[in-house]
Design an enzyme around this catalytic site. Structure first.
Site, PDB file in Angstrom:
ATOM      1  CG  ASP A  89       2.715  40.158  20.333  1.00 18.95           C
ATOM      2  OD1 ASP A  89       3.786  40.189  19.700  1.00 18.95           O
ATOM      3  OD2 ASP A  89       2.114  41.171  20.711  1.00 18.95           O
ATOM      4  CG  HIS A 139      -0.246  37.811  23.136  1.00 16.95           C
ATOM      5  ND1 HIS A 139       0.884  37.994  23.894  1.00 16.95           N
ATOM      6  CD2 HIS A 139      -0.752  39.051  22.897  1.00 16.95           C
ATOM      7  CE1 HIS A 139       1.062  39.291  24.111  1.00 16.95           C
ATOM      8  NE2 HIS A 139       0.084  39.948  23.515  1.00 16.95           N
ATOM      9  CG  HIS A 169       5.400  38.801  24.565  1.00 13.66           C
ATOM     10  ND1 HIS A 169       5.111  39.070  23.246  1.00 13.66           N
ATOM     11  CD2 HIS A 169       4.808  39.794  25.287  1.00 13.66           C
ATOM     12  CE1 HIS A 169       4.383  40.166  23.164  1.00 13.66           C
ATOM     13  NE2 HIS A 169       4.186  40.630  24.388  1.00 13.66           N
ATOM     14  CG  HIS A 196       6.717  42.346  18.839  1.00 15.54           C
ATOM     15  ND1 HIS A 196       6.969  42.057  20.166  1.00 15.54           N
ATOM     16  CD2 HIS A 196       5.633  43.128  18.822  1.00 15.54           C
ATOM     17  CE1 HIS A 196       6.068  42.642  20.928  1.00 15.54           C
ATOM     18  NE2 HIS A 196       5.237  43.309  20.130  1.00 15.54           N
TER      19      HIS A 196
END
Length: 700
Positions: free
Chosen positions: A108, A87, A329, A351
């Protein structure tokens, strides 16, 4: 941690610790500037944390590397290791094992390698996790190819600046900014006609952020690592760092490109430049990352005709607004493929916006519909602060490890008989290739630690477990007043295969007598009997085990019996006192005519035998009568060191009287008296056995 009272441990990768110190410190700087602009001083109640609290928190951080397993040594068996998440620099997924179950938390993550970061890695060498907690940021959205996005990004910027406009790219100081800078600096190098257009990176943390990236270049992809051998890839040719910028005095008369934070256009330099440039149709705003709902960045993506400035006035939005996602992402396809590869038993989506998460959940349910119902994972998308509970059954299994895993210890089949009868070379080969079959038995030690069980051989215990094999030895001192010959005879009659060693050194002889210290070894060296080392004591030493304890108990009983048994008298007594002189050749044997001398020798022989058996014997001789007073420790017979409880040792006394009458023809009369009947019986037996062994004494 300082205000919440958190007492646990904090783990971070090396780059994350460096970055978090910059970001959280920058928050304090901004709050101080804001309070100063309002004409007041900053106090602890105005901020989430103070500088000292931040430093205390950072000092508690423990650093970890990717793939380094951290075992917290808790009863639940909690341990974890970090995996590269792709990420941002230092981002990590965590594979957690607890209570015999496993959880993979992605946080993430990105499955796409870019210009400086590697893609997230799949967990290897692990079974499917019981629970997967995975992000759902983009729901079912699918990104365009990377080449297409880069072409659109650079093409839009070129179109704005060649038209005389200014391009604003709102970014966060760390993360996607470094990736976009690498893309644009490379594009400017390849297009000389654009090199007259300045590119600015307006951030207070710009230089410090780039130093972090330079420091941890070894944690980036192969492209960056190879460039580090030639130079610093983050030393840009066409990009200038602006540590401070006064928007009101900023010279923006010509075309330019400005990277400014924050990325959501809520405040700061990016918002000030947006308010200033939004009315000019030649200008443009390029949103290059994920935009959160209810932020200005998200609002302008819908191309409204008007916007509200920071001062609260409304103004037209004439500038070009475009969105090119370089968000780190996963999109739907990448997320779905990752989830399928991991193959979890339970999925928790986090998320993401509720609508996008709902779409992703529906798509995953449809994807798993082709599987049997008992093979489909559960899928949950809980709201914030809502517990998710799973009930697991306990796994009752154990891994066979080490030597036990090479081949079963016993088998009743003909194949195993052949396996055992082969020569060493063949046996080794068969042992290495033998596959266990149902019904084969395994014998070893079952070790359960932190909900994980394994079966190992005792010699492998230290290799596969924190346990060590030890032994307990015992030593018992047993009163023994007899001779070694007696002990030797009794032990050999009771046990087979006794090994005997004799220490005949001068020191041993002084301590243990003429024969020295004698050691009897039995039961494979696990039990020893030592006699002669200490006068009047035999020592029994053994390694504690079920068999060793039984043998030791039997030896102690044997030693005690050897001292009281009538069969031992002949060995423990001294040779008889009368002397027999063989006549020389041609000489006649001398006859002893003195009856008093013969009687005295008989009495002394009895005395010597009693001394050899009972040690403490006082003798009184009167003509043809001898009186013997035998004293012995009561503990030897009763096992009680203090019978009366007065703290004094008790002694048993036995009086024996042997009398030869004038006309008895060698027949002696014996009288034995004692308060202890056992002692009297033993003394009487001793005298009878001496008489039998040293005729012509006759006793009536």
């Amino acid at each position: 941690t300082e205000r919440t009272g958190f007492k646990g441990r904090i783990f971070m990768t090396h780059p994350t610790k460096a970055v978090i110190r910059l970001l959280l410190g920058d928050y304090l700087r901004l709050m101080t500037m804001k309070r100063g602009g309002q004409g007041g001083e900053l106090n602890a109640d105005d901020v989430l944390y103070t500088e000292s609290e931040l430093q205390n928190c950072v000092d508690k951080i423990e650093l970890i590397d990717y793939h380094q397993t951290i075992d917290l040594n808790l009863p639940s068996g909690l341990k974890f290791h970090a995996l590269n998440a792709g990420h941002v620099l230092g981002a990590a997924m965590f594979f957690i094992e607890i209570g015999g179950r496993s959880v993979l938390y992605t946080g993430d993550y990105s499955m796409e390698e870019d210009r400086h970061l590697m893609a997230a890695e799949l967990p290897k060498y692990h079974a499917s996790p019981d629970v997967l907690i995975v992000e759902a940021t983009y729901g079912v959205q699918v990104h365009a190819s990377r080449a297409e996005r880069e072409a659109r990004f650079t093409g839009t910027i070129e179109r704005i600046v060649t038209g005389g406009g200014r391009c604003l790219i709102p970014v966060f100081a760390l993360g996607r900014a470094q990736e976009l800078l690498l893309i644009l600096d490379e594009y400017w190098r390849e297009h000389p006609h654009l090199q007259s257009v300045p590119i600015y990176y307006a951030s207070k943390m710009a230089s410090r952020a780039l130093r972090v990236y330079q420091t941890y270049a070894n944690m980036m992809n192969a492209r960056i690592r190879s460039q580090m051998d030639l130079g610093n890839p983050f030393s840009f040719t066409h990009i200038r760092n602006l540590k401070s910028i006064d928007v009101n005095n900023f010279d923006d008369r010509g075309p330019s490109v400005v990277f400014a934070s924050p990325g959501m256009l809520q405040s700061g330099v990016s918002r000030q430049l947006f308010d200033r440039w939004a009315t000019d149709p030649k200008n443009g705003v390029l949103i290059a990352g994920y935009a959160v709902e209810h932020t200005l960045a998200k609002e302008i993506m819908s191309q409204p005709k008007e916007v509200v400035t920071m001062e609260g006035r409304r103004q037209p939005l004439n500038a070009l607004v475009d969105y090119v996602s370089f968000s780190a992402h996963v999109d739907f396809v990448q997320n779905r493929d990752f989830i399928t590869s991991v193959n979890p038993r339970n999925i928790i989506l986090v998320h993401g916006a509720k609508e996008e998460m709902g779409r992703l959940k529906g798509a995953l349910i449809m994807n798993y519909a082709k599987l049997p119902e008992n093979k489909r994972p559960t899928i949950a998308m809980p709201p914030n602060e809502v517990d998710v509970k799973y009930i697991f059954t306990r796994r009752r299994s154990a891994k066979v490890m080490g030597k036990l895993a090479e081949a079963p210890s016993t088998a009743a089949t003909d194949d195993m008989d052949e396996y055992n009868d082969g020569d060493d070379a063949n046996r080794s080969d068969k042992k290495a290739t033998y596959e266990p079959r149902k019904g084969d038995s395994v014998r070893g030690i079952l070790v359960t630690q932190q909900n994980s069980s394994k079966v190992v051989a005792p010699e492998d215990l230290s290799t596969y477990t924190p346990l060590r094999v030890g032994s307990v030895s015992s030593r018992l001192h047993v009163p023994f007043v007899g001779k070694v010959e007696t002990l030797r005879m009794f032990l050999n009659e009771m046990f087979r295969g006794i090994r005997e060693s004799i220490d005949t050194t001068s020191t041993a002889k002084e301590d243990g007598g003429e024969e020295g210290v004698v050691t009897f070894v039995m039961h494979g060296g696990q039990v020893k009997v030592i006699a002669g080392k200490t006068k009047g004591v035999a020592t029994v030493e053994w390694d504690c085990s079920s068999v060793g304890d039984v043998i030791a108990d039997s030896i102690v009983a044997l030693i005690m019996h050897a001292q009281s048994s009538a069969a031992s008298i002949r060995l423990t007594s001294q040779a008889c006192g009368h002397r027999s002189k063989k006549p020389r050749e041609g000489e006649e044997e001398e006859e002893t005519d003195d009856p008093e001398k013969t009687t005295e020798e008989h009495l002394r022989a009895l005395h010597d035998a009693l001394v050899a058996q009972f040690l403490s014997v006082e003798a009184t001789y009167e003509a043809k009568k001898g009186t013997f007073e035998v004293k012995i420790d009561a503990a030897l017979y009763d096992g009680d060191d203090d019978k009366d409880g007065d703290g004094n040792d008790d002694a048993l006394v036995c009086t024996a009287m042997v009398e030869f009458e004038d006309d008895s023809d060698g027949i002696a009369k014996i009288t034995v008296e004692s308060e202890d009947e056992k002692l009297a019986t033993n003394v009487r037996a001793c005298l009878h056995n001496v008489a039998a062994a040293s005729a012509p004494i006759a006793i009536d």
